[in-house]
Design an enzyme around this catalytic site. Structure first.
Site, PDB file in Angstrom:
ATOM      1  N   HIS A   1      -1.969  -1.377  35.402  1.00 36.94           N
ATOM      2  CA  HIS A   1      -2.229  -2.599  34.630  1.00 36.94           C
ATOM      3  C   HIS A   1      -3.685  -3.030  34.815  1.00 36.94           C
ATOM      4  CE1 HIS A   1       2.266  -3.551  35.347  1.00 36.94           C
ATOM      5  NE2 HIS A   1       2.137  -3.174  34.076  1.00 36.94           N
TER       6      HIS A   1
ATOM      7  N   LYS B   1      15.926 -10.830  31.033  1.00 39.76           N
ATOM      8  CA  LYS B   1      15.508  -9.729  31.900  1.00 39.76           C
ATOM      9  C   LYS B   1      15.464 -10.223  33.342  1.00 39.76           C
ATOM     10  CE  LYS B   1      11.862  -6.288  32.405  1.00 39.76           C
ATOM     11  NZ  LYS B   1      10.581  -5.794  31.884  1.00 39.76           N
TER      12      LYS B   1
END
Length: 165
Positions: free
Chosen positions: A17, A41
């Site tokens: 990332h 989630k």
């Protein structure tokens, strides 16, 4: 000024990332990293923990800020005036998924472009899920994420393992 938005769950943020963030910081006037909160989630880290970890990891980039949202990413992009959505890709599987997501976003917001940025090659196999699995097995993951992430994962996963023998 071109604003680019880089969204993900970042549960937790990885070196992959951050590779995307470094590239984006060189390409765009302002990069907004968005911790996307999906109530459906289940995440290991809370949204505020994820935001804090990302903030610490990107602090050396003055043109990068961090926020979070529970809404659609294209809606946030419109609100902040972002004209580009950034997506990191590790390989062919990511590219397929990310292309489908880009097409959905284009249908919702045709004025916002999606740009795919690959992480550095040696980080192609690094994912948040794999990172958590490695930490749970007691492996060293310091090459794949910032020290604060290593510490948080060790604390969270070790205490989780102790409470569930």
């Amino acid at each position: 000024m071109t604003i680019a938005l880089y969204a993900g769950s970042f549960d937790p943020v990885t070196a992959g990332h951050l590779s995307v963030v470094r590239q984006a910081a060189r390409l765009f006037s302002h990069v907004v990293v968005v911790v996307a909160v999906n109530p459906n989630k289940q995440t290991l880290l809370t949204a505020s923990e994820r935001v804090a970890l990302v903030q610490g990891a990107v602090a050396r980039h003055p043109n990068v800020t961090v926020t979070h949202t529970e809404g659609l990413i294209v809606e946030l992009a419109r609100e902040i005036g972002a004209s580009v959505l950034l997506r990191g890709v590790r390989g062919a599987t990511d590219a397929q998924f990310e292309t489908e997501l880009a097409q959905m976003n284009r249908a919702l917001a045709p004025e916002i472009s999606t740009l795919f940025l690959p992480a550095e090659a040696h980080l192609a196999e690094v994912s948040s899920s794999a990172l958590k699995e490695r930490v749970a097995r007691g492996e060293d993951v310091s090459a794949y994420c910032p020290p604060a992430v290593v510490a948080m994962l060790r604390e969270r996963l070790t205490s989780s393992l102790r409470s569930h023998p």
